[in-house]
Motif scaffolding. Structure first.
Motif, PDB file in Angstrom:
ATOM      1  N   CYS A 253      -7.378  -1.554   0.885  1.00 11.14           N
ATOM      2  CA  CYS A 253      -6.325  -1.906   1.831  1.00 11.14           C
ATOM      3  C   CYS A 253      -6.939  -2.282   3.184  1.00 11.14           C
ATOM      4  O   CYS A 253      -7.837  -1.598   3.676  1.00 11.14           O
ATOM      5  CB  CYS A 253      -5.357  -0.729   2.008  1.00 11.14           C
ATOM      6  SG  CYS A 253      -4.047  -1.109   3.207  1.00 11.14           S
TER       7      CYS A 253
ATOM      8  N   HIS B 162       0.324   3.931   1.269  1.00  4.67           N
ATOM      9  CA  HIS B 162       0.237   4.626   2.552  1.00  4.67           C
ATOM     10  C   HIS B 162       1.313   4.132   3.517  1.00  4.67           C
ATOM     11  O   HIS B 162       2.297   4.790   3.770  1.00  4.67           O
ATOM     12  CB  HIS B 162      -1.170   4.446   3.153  1.00  4.67           C
ATOM     13  CG  HIS B 162      -1.345   5.154   4.476  1.00  4.67           C
ATOM     14  ND1 HIS B 162      -2.173   4.649   5.450  1.00  4.67           N
ATOM     15  CD2 HIS B 162      -0.798   6.281   4.979  1.00  4.67           C
ATOM     16  CE1 HIS B 162      -2.139   5.457   6.506  1.00  4.67           C
ATOM     17  NE2 HIS B 162      -1.302   6.457   6.236  1.00  4.67           N
ATOM     18  N   ARG B 163       1.186   2.913   4.008  1.00  4.94           N
ATOM     19  CA  ARG B 163       2.116   2.437   5.033  1.00  4.94           C
ATOM     20  C   ARG B 163       2.723   1.084   4.702  1.00  4.94           C
ATOM     21  O   ARG B 163       3.355   0.468   5.563  1.00  4.94           O
ATOM     22  CB  ARG B 163       1.397   2.383   6.383  1.00  4.94           C
ATOM     23  CG  ARG B 163       0.796   3.735   6.826  1.00  4.94           C
ATOM     24  CD  ARG B 163       1.779   4.582   7.612  1.00  4.94           C
ATOM     25  NE  ARG B 163       2.073   3.961   8.886  1.00  4.94           N
ATOM     26  CZ  ARG B 163       1.307   4.050   9.988  1.00  4.94           C
ATOM     27  NH1 ARG B 163       0.205   4.765   9.964  1.00  4.94           N
ATOM     28  NH2 ARG B 163       1.648   3.441  11.090  1.00  4.94           N
ATOM     29  N   GLY B 164       2.475   0.607   3.492  1.00  5.99           N
ATOM     30  CA  GLY B 164       3.170  -0.597   3.049  1.00  5.99           C
ATOM     31  C   GLY B 164       2.458  -1.917   3.274  1.00  5.99           C
ATOM     32  O   GLY B 164       2.986  -2.976   2.922  1.00  5.99           O
ATOM     33  N   THR B 165       1.283  -1.889   3.838  1.00  9.08           N
ATOM     34  CA  THR B 165       0.533  -3.138   4.070  1.00  9.08           C
ATOM     35  C   THR B 165       0.299  -3.895   2.754  1.00  9.08           C
ATOM     36  O   THR B 165       0.120  -3.280   1.711  1.00  9.08           O
ATOM     37  CB  THR B 165      -0.834  -2.778   4.699  1.00  9.08           C
ATOM     38  OG1 THR B 165      -0.574  -2.099   5.930  1.00  9.08           O
ATOM     39  CG2 THR B 165      -1.687  -3.998   4.964  1.00  9.08           C
TER      40      THR B 165
ATOM     41  N   TYR C 123      -5.804  -1.999   6.087  1.00  9.30           N
ATOM     42  CA  TYR C 123      -5.403  -1.240   7.279  1.00  9.30           C
ATOM     43  C   TYR C 123      -6.239   0.030   7.489  1.00  9.30           C
ATOM     44  O   TYR C 123      -6.905   0.185   8.506  1.00  9.30           O
ATOM     45  CB  TYR C 123      -3.911  -0.899   7.175  1.00  9.30           C
ATOM     46  CG  TYR C 123      -3.250  -0.644   8.524  1.00  9.30           C
ATOM     47  CD1 TYR C 123      -3.970  -0.701   9.715  1.00  9.30           C
ATOM     48  CD2 TYR C 123      -1.891  -0.341   8.588  1.00  9.30           C
ATOM     49  CE1 TYR C 123      -3.358  -0.462  10.936  1.00  9.30           C
ATOM     50  CE2 TYR C 123      -1.275  -0.098   9.817  1.00  9.30           C
ATOM     51  CZ  TYR C 123      -2.019  -0.166  10.984  1.00  9.30           C
ATOM     52  OH  TYR C 123      -1.405   0.073  12.188  1.00  9.30           O
ATOM     53  N   HIS C 124      -6.224   0.938   6.484  1.00 11.22           N
ATOM     54  CA  HIS C 124      -7.007   2.168   6.648  1.00 11.22           C
ATOM     55  C   HIS C 124      -7.991   2.387   5.509  1.00 11.22           C
ATOM     56  O   HIS C 124      -8.504   3.483   5.322  1.00 11.22           O
ATOM     57  CB  HIS C 124      -6.079   3.388   6.740  1.00 11.22           C
ATOM     58  CG  HIS C 124      -4.947   3.216   7.693  1.00 11.22           C
ATOM     59  ND1 HIS C 124      -3.679   2.862   7.296  1.00 11.22           N
ATOM     60  CD2 HIS C 124      -4.903   3.313   9.042  1.00 11.22           C
ATOM     61  CE1 HIS C 124      -2.896   2.755   8.337  1.00 11.22           C
ATOM     62  NE2 HIS C 124      -3.597   3.018   9.425  1.00 11.22           N
ATOM     63  N   GLY C 125      -8.178   1.306   4.713  1.00 10.94           N
ATOM     64  CA  GLY C 125      -9.252   1.349   3.725  1.00 10.94           C
ATOM     65  C   GLY C 125      -9.001   2.182   2.482  1.00 10.94           C
ATOM     66  O   GLY C 125      -9.959   2.515   1.774  1.00 10.94           O
ATOM     67  N   TRP C 126      -7.753   2.562   2.214  1.00  4.41           N
ATOM     68  CA  TRP C 126      -7.524   3.254   0.942  1.00  4.41           C
ATOM     69  C   TRP C 126      -7.947   2.311  -0.170  1.00  4.41           C
ATOM     70  O   TRP C 126      -7.692   1.096  -0.104  1.00  4.41           O
ATOM     71  CB  TRP C 126      -6.039   3.620   0.758  1.00  4.41           C
ATOM     72  CG  TRP C 126      -5.526   4.679   1.696  1.00  4.41           C
ATOM     73  CD1 TRP C 126      -6.017   5.012   2.917  1.00  4.41           C
ATOM     74  CD2 TRP C 126      -4.392   5.522   1.461  1.00  4.41           C
ATOM     75  NE1 TRP C 126      -5.268   6.021   3.482  1.00  4.41           N
ATOM     76  CE2 TRP C 126      -4.252   6.349   2.596  1.00  4.41           C
ATOM     77  CE3 TRP C 126      -3.472   5.666   0.418  1.00  4.41           C
ATOM     78  CZ2 TRP C 126      -3.235   7.309   2.720  1.00  4.41           C
ATOM     79  CZ3 TRP C 126      -2.458   6.616   0.541  1.00  4.41           C
ATOM     80  CH2 TRP C 126      -2.354   7.433   1.681  1.00  4.41           C
TER      81      TRP C 126
ATOM     82  N   CYS D 120       0.835  -1.197   0.000  1.00  5.19           N
ATOM     83  CA  CYS D 120       0.000   0.000   0.000  1.00  5.19           C
ATOM     84  C   CYS D 120       0.873   1.252   0.000  1.00  5.19           C
ATOM     85  O   CYS D 120       1.821   1.351   0.786  1.00  5.19           O
ATOM     86  CB  CYS D 120      -0.887  -0.009   1.246  1.00  5.19           C
ATOM     87  SG  CYS D 120      -1.968   1.434   1.337  1.00  5.19           S
TER      88      CYS D 120
HETATM   89  S1  FES Z   1      -1.546   1.072   5.030  1.00  3.01           S
HETATM   90 FE1  FES Z   1      -2.958   0.863   3.443  1.00  3.01          FE
HETATM   91  S2  FES Z   1      -4.450   2.314   3.935  1.00  3.01           S
HETATM   92 FE2  FES Z   1      -2.956   2.623   5.440  1.00  3.01          FE
END
Ligand code: FES
Ligand SMILES: [Fe+2]
Length: 357
Positions: free
Chosen positions: A83, A66-69, A85-88, A64
Motif C-alpha cells: 500500500c 487500513h484506511r481505504g487507499t 500510504y503506510h506500506g501494509w 486497503c
Molecule cells: S491506508 Fe494502506 S497502509 Fe494505511
C-alpha cells in the motif's frame, strides 16, 4: 404502456440492475504483464487486477483494509502488493504479511488482516472477474468456439448508460440499416423479410440464433471468409454475445461483452478472432471499421437514453423486439432464482422469429 401486453420492460425493478454472481470481462490479458497491476471498477466495486511473477492473474479488492487507499497505486514486486500510504503488504491471496507501524505487542498484527479477493480467470487472451458471493460453485466462462489463444483485436468503448441500454443494442436485429449505414454492410434498400430459428442455451440463461447461412446483406463475411459462411449467435446473461461464422476452413469468432462499471457507465468490449491467412495486415482497417460500428451503436443508445429521460410510453413489437423481451424475462428469472437460492431455469423454447431487416 405496451402495445402487445408484455410486461417485461415495465418492470422498473429490473431497470439498470447490475446482476451479481457472474463473470465479467475485465481486461485483455495482454494489458497485464507479469509483475504489473491495474485498477478496474466493476459493478461499482474497486478491483485490483494483477499478474504475479509466475504469470498467474489475481484479483484483490482495491481498497486497503487500513484506511481505504487504492492498493493499485502502490508497488508490486510480483509477489506482494504494498500500500502506498503506510506500506501494509498483501500477498496475492489477500493475506496481510506486514504492518510496518505496529509494535510486537500491539493488535492487530499482519496475520489478523486479510484483503478481500476476487476469482479471476484467463482464457483466449481475456481476463474475467467473478463478481458476487463466492459459493462452492463458479459458473463456467463464456464458450468461444474456434477462438485461439490470442485475439486478433480487442476494442472497448465506454457507454455512459446503464447495462440494459448497452446490452439491448447487441440483440436488436432491426437497427442495422439505420444505425450502421455502410456500403460494405447493410443498406436501407437491402431490407427484406427474414426468418431465423432460435433455441434456448442449455444450462444457462440465454438463447441462440441457430446456425444459418450468413445473411445476403452481410457482405463483409462473404468477402472476408470467402465461400458460404454459416453463422450462429449466442446471447447469455448477464451481457455476453458470441458470434461464430465459419466456412469449415476459415472462421471468425466475435465476443461482445458488456461490463457495468457503475450503474450509469458500461464498458462494451469487443474481441475478434479469425484464422484467414495473410490478413494480419488488415487489422488496422478492421479496427477502424469496428470502432466506427461500436460508436454508431453508442450514439444510437445515447439518443434513446435522452428520449427515455422524458419517461415516454414505449412498446416492444413482434418479432423484431422479441429478443429484448427475452432478455428482461431471463433477467427477472436470474434475480428471482438468486433471491430464492435455487438454480435459475431457462423458460425459453425453440421458436422461429421473423422480421424485416
Ligand atoms: S491506508 Fe494502506 S497502509 Fe494505511
Ligand atoms: Fe449495432
Amino acid at each position: 404502456m405496451t402495445m402487445t401486453g408484455q410486461p417485461e420492460t415495465d418492470d422498473a425493478s429490473l431497470q439498470g440492475v447490475m446482476l451479481r454472481g457472474a463473470w465479467y470481462y475485465a481486461a485483455p490479458a495482454a494489458e497485464i504483464a507479469r509483475g504489473r497491476m491495474m485498477h478496474r471498477t466493476l459493478l461499482g466495486e474497486p478491483v485490483l487486477l494483477g499478474r504475479d511473477a509466475e504469470g498467474k492473474v489475481f484479483g484483490l479488492r482495491d481498497t486497503c483494509p487500513h484506511r481505504g487507499t487504492l492498493l493499485s497505486r502502490g508497488d508490486f514486486d510480483g509477489r506482494e502488493v504494498e500500500c502506498p500510504y503506510h506500506g501494509w503488504r498483501f500477498a496475492t491471496d489477500g493475506r496481510c504479511t506486514s504492518i510496518p507501524s505496529q509494535c510486537a505487542d500491539q493488535k492487530p498484527q499482519a496475520g489478523d488482516i486479510r484483503a478481500a479477493t476476487y476469482p479471476v480467470a484467463e482464457a483466449h487472451g481475456n481476463i474475467w472477474v467473478y463478481v458476487g458471493a463466492v459459493g462452492a460453485y463458479l459458473p463456467p466462462l463464456p464458450v468461444l468456439p474456434d477462438a485461439g489463444a490470442t485475439p486478433q483485436l480487442h476494442l472497448c468503448q465506454r457507454f455512459p448508460c446503464n447495462i440494459d441500454l448497452a446490452v439491448i443494442g447487441l440483440m436488436d436485429p432491426a437497427h442495422g440499416a439505420f444505425v450502421h449505414k455502410s456500403a460494405l454492410w447493410r443498406t436501407r434498400q437491402s431490407i427484406h423479410e427474414k426468418q431465423k430459428s432460435f433455441s434456448p442455451v442449455p444450462g444457462a440463461l440465454g438463447w441462440r440464433m441457430d446456425r444459418h447461412p450468413a445473411s445476403s446483406n452481410s457482405r463483409a463475411y462473404r468477402i472476408f471468409l470467402g465461400g458460404r459462411p454459416e453463422t450462429e449467435i449466442t446471447y447469455t446473461l448477464p451481457s455476453v454475445r458470441v458470434e461464430h461464422a465459419t466456412t469449415g476452413r476459415y472462421h471468425y469468432t466475435g465476443l461482445t461483452a458488456c461490463t457495468p462499471v457503475t450503474a450509469d457507465i458500461t464498458d462494451v468490449h469487443h474481441v475478434m478472432y479469425w484464422n484467414v491467412p495473410g490478413t494480419t495486415l488488415l487489422r488496422p482497417l478492421v479496427r477502424r471499421v469496428a470502432e466506427r460500428f461500436l460508436d454508431q451503436d453508442r450514439q444510437a443508445v445515447l439518443a434513446m437514453q435522452e428520449g427515455l429521460a422524458f419517461a415516454p410510453p414505449t412498446m416492444l413489437v413482434r418479432d423484431a423486439d422479441t429478443q429484448t423481451r427475452w432478455y428482461y424475462r431471463l433477467k427477472r428469472e436470474w434475480l428471482a432464482a438468486q433471491a430464492a437460492g435455487r438454480p435459475p431455469e431457462n423458460s425459453l423454447t425453440p421458436v422461429v422469429l421473423k422480421w424485416r431487416s
